[in-house]
Design a protein around this motif. Structure first.
Motif, PDB file in Angstrom:
ATOM      1  N   THR A   1      -3.233   0.403  -3.773  1.00  0.00           N
ATOM      2  CA  THR A   1      -2.552  -0.886  -3.753  1.00  0.00           C
ATOM      3  C   THR A   1      -1.560  -0.870  -4.907  1.00  0.00           C
TER       4      THR A   1
ATOM      5  N   SER B   1       5.925  -1.822   4.684  1.00  0.00           N
ATOM      6  CA  SER B   1       4.828  -0.870   4.838  1.00  0.00           C
ATOM      7  C   SER B   1       5.306   0.393   5.547  1.00  0.00           C
TER       8      SER B   1
ATOM      9  N   LYS C   1       0.854  -1.182   0.000  1.00  0.00           N
ATOM     10  CA  LYS C   1       0.000   0.000   0.000  1.00  0.00           C
ATOM     11  C   LYS C   1       0.886   1.226   0.000  1.00  0.00           C
TER      12      LYS C   1
ATOM     13  N   SER D   1      -0.595   0.360 -10.156  1.00  0.00           N
ATOM     14  CA  SER D   1      -1.555   0.499  -9.064  1.00  0.00           C
ATOM     15  C   SER D   1      -2.845  -0.225  -9.427  1.00  0.00           C
TER      16      SER D   1
ATOM     17  N   ASN E   1      -3.489   5.514  -0.283  1.00  0.00           N
ATOM     18  CA  ASN E   1      -4.699   4.697  -0.359  1.00  0.00           C
ATOM     19  C   ASN E   1      -4.687   3.768  -1.574  1.00  0.00           C
TER      20      ASN E   1
END
Length: 185
Positions: A61, A120, A56, A77, A59
């Motif tokens: 992916t 992340s 991520k 994305s 917002n």
């Protein structure tokens, strides 16, 4: 399970746009340059996707794709409705010089990226999403930051909502945070 996306020729198309002089090339003899192997892989497996991870960024992916032969990293994305968008492509390392000169100058990049792992923002030491890439031939382990670019910083095409608010237009890899170089095989 059902397929939601097929990249078709997009990986090669993006390489041809961004790196036309080394399109479908690969590392060769140490006395050759990156330009010497232009189009050497088209009749084989092209850029040859070697590694993939998902993370991520904001917002979005993001799919991180490492291509073995041309030694590039690509970002795509995925929206909530399964629309896939090419975001950016990056090939670390120099082009001007022989492979030996690039190695001696520590400007070799991540030759033959064998694996990539996303870190992340929550687990990252700088609070931003990162990608760790290992180059098996270059003997490198590199850490890249994933950056969400604002439309004025992007050449991907600005978009404006009905309310006039500008949406983020692209995602990119930014400067290498760390590189460990071992011996060139």
């Amino acid at each position: 399970m059902s397929r939601v996306y097929d990249s078709g020729a997009d990986i090669e198309i993006q390489h041809a746009k961004k790196y036309p002089k080394i399109f479908n090339g690969q590392m060769g003899d140490l006395l050759t340059t990156p330009f010497d192997s232009f189009d050497a892989r088209s009749d084989d497996k092209g850029p040859e996707v070697e590694a993939l991870d998902v993370c991520k960024a904001g917002n979005k992916t993001i799919f991180v794709i490492c291509n073995e032969r041309i030694s590039s990293i690509m970002l795509y994305s995925l929206t909530d409705d399964f629309e896939v968008k090419f975001e950016s492509i990056y090939r670390p390392g120099g082009l001007n010089g022989t492979w030996q000169q690039l190695y001696d100058d520590r400007n070799i990049g991540d030759i033959d990226p064998e694996d990539c792992r996303c870190i992340s923002a929550e687990d990252s030491p700088n609070g931003k999403p990162l990608v760790m890439v290992s180059g098996s031939v270059s003997g490198t382990l590199s850490l890249y930051e994933i950056e969400i670019l604002l439309p004025e910083e992007s050449n991907q095409g600005n978009t404006t909502t009905d309310s006039g608010a500008i949406q983020a237009a692209a995602i990119s890899l930014t400067g290498m945070i760390a590189v460990l170089v071992a011996t060139l095989l």
